[in-house]
Enzyme design. Sequence first.
Site, PDB file in Angstrom:
ATOM      1  N   TYR A   1       0.827  -1.207   0.000  1.00  0.00           N
ATOM      2  CA  TYR A   1       0.000   0.000   0.000  1.00  0.00           C
ATOM      3  C   TYR A   1       0.860   1.254   0.000  1.00  0.00           C
ATOM      4  CZ  TYR A   1      -3.313   3.571   1.434  1.00  0.00           C
ATOM      5  OH  TYR A   1      -4.070   4.718   1.489  1.00  0.00           O
TER       6      TYR A   1
ATOM      7  N   LYS B   1       1.105   4.169  -2.956  1.00  0.00           N
ATOM      8  CA  LYS B   1       0.803   5.583  -2.743  1.00  0.00           C
ATOM      9  C   LYS B   1       2.029   6.468  -2.964  1.00  0.00           C
ATOM     10  CE  LYS B   1      -3.570   5.252  -2.002  1.00  0.00           C
ATOM     11  NZ  LYS B   1      -4.538   5.858  -2.959  1.00  0.00           N
TER      12      LYS B   1
END
Length: 256
Positions: free
Chosen positions: A162, A166
């Site tokens: 994750y 990002k």
Amino acid sequence: MANDRFDVGGKIVVITGAGQGLGREYALAFAEAGAIPVLAEIDRDNLANVEAEIRDRGGDCLAIQTDVGAPDSVESMVATTLKARGRVDVLVNNAAIFATIPRRGFDEIPYEEWNRVIHVNVTGSWLCAAAVAPAMRAAGQGRIVNISSGTVPQGVPGLMHYVSSKAAIVGMTRALARELGDHNINVNAIMPGYTETEIEHAGMDESGRGHIQQIRILKRPETPDDLIGLLLFLASPGSAFITGQCIACCGGEVML
């Protein structure tokens, strides 16, 4: 009027992942502000629910079932939007896999889970930007707002796929801003902190919530309302000279 510089009324705003969580909140806020959100959401039931919420409140919207990880689905969503509304003024690249991810060491992440997170969070954002860009270039204007995360500058452990996805959004934002600037298309990113919505998070417990609040300058939970003003600003004429920026909105949890 002075307030016109912050007006988003009538703007056609594509919001990916608009069926729940922050995407739903973004869609409701844009509709309340007089914009016309395009709900690009993969879950048919969530899509219908948010569409009904907006219409029950007197707003207008366009609901299109969309898989941001599938090129044909994204192209169809944009084509349907252009046919129905004639343009795309704003893209909010919000769709991402996060809440369902359990925290674990980077070397324990299943290969399939890694690929799915990167594909939806990164490739999906790229596909959507690429799909709206021709219409924005033709119009000589547009706004793309990518949703990154405050986990990036912190390097939060246990969520490497994750966090990596990002971080890629930050690079994408800067590169897109350079490539699209000559066409008067602004590209920026928001880095939210952990924000409570109706969605349960597999990797968060009360201890984690307490820790996050304590490391913030403003020691309270972050709510969707804390993000709405910044998002509407980046979609409005008032932010016309801001591009290529990543703006943290997290109560001082990080400072860039």
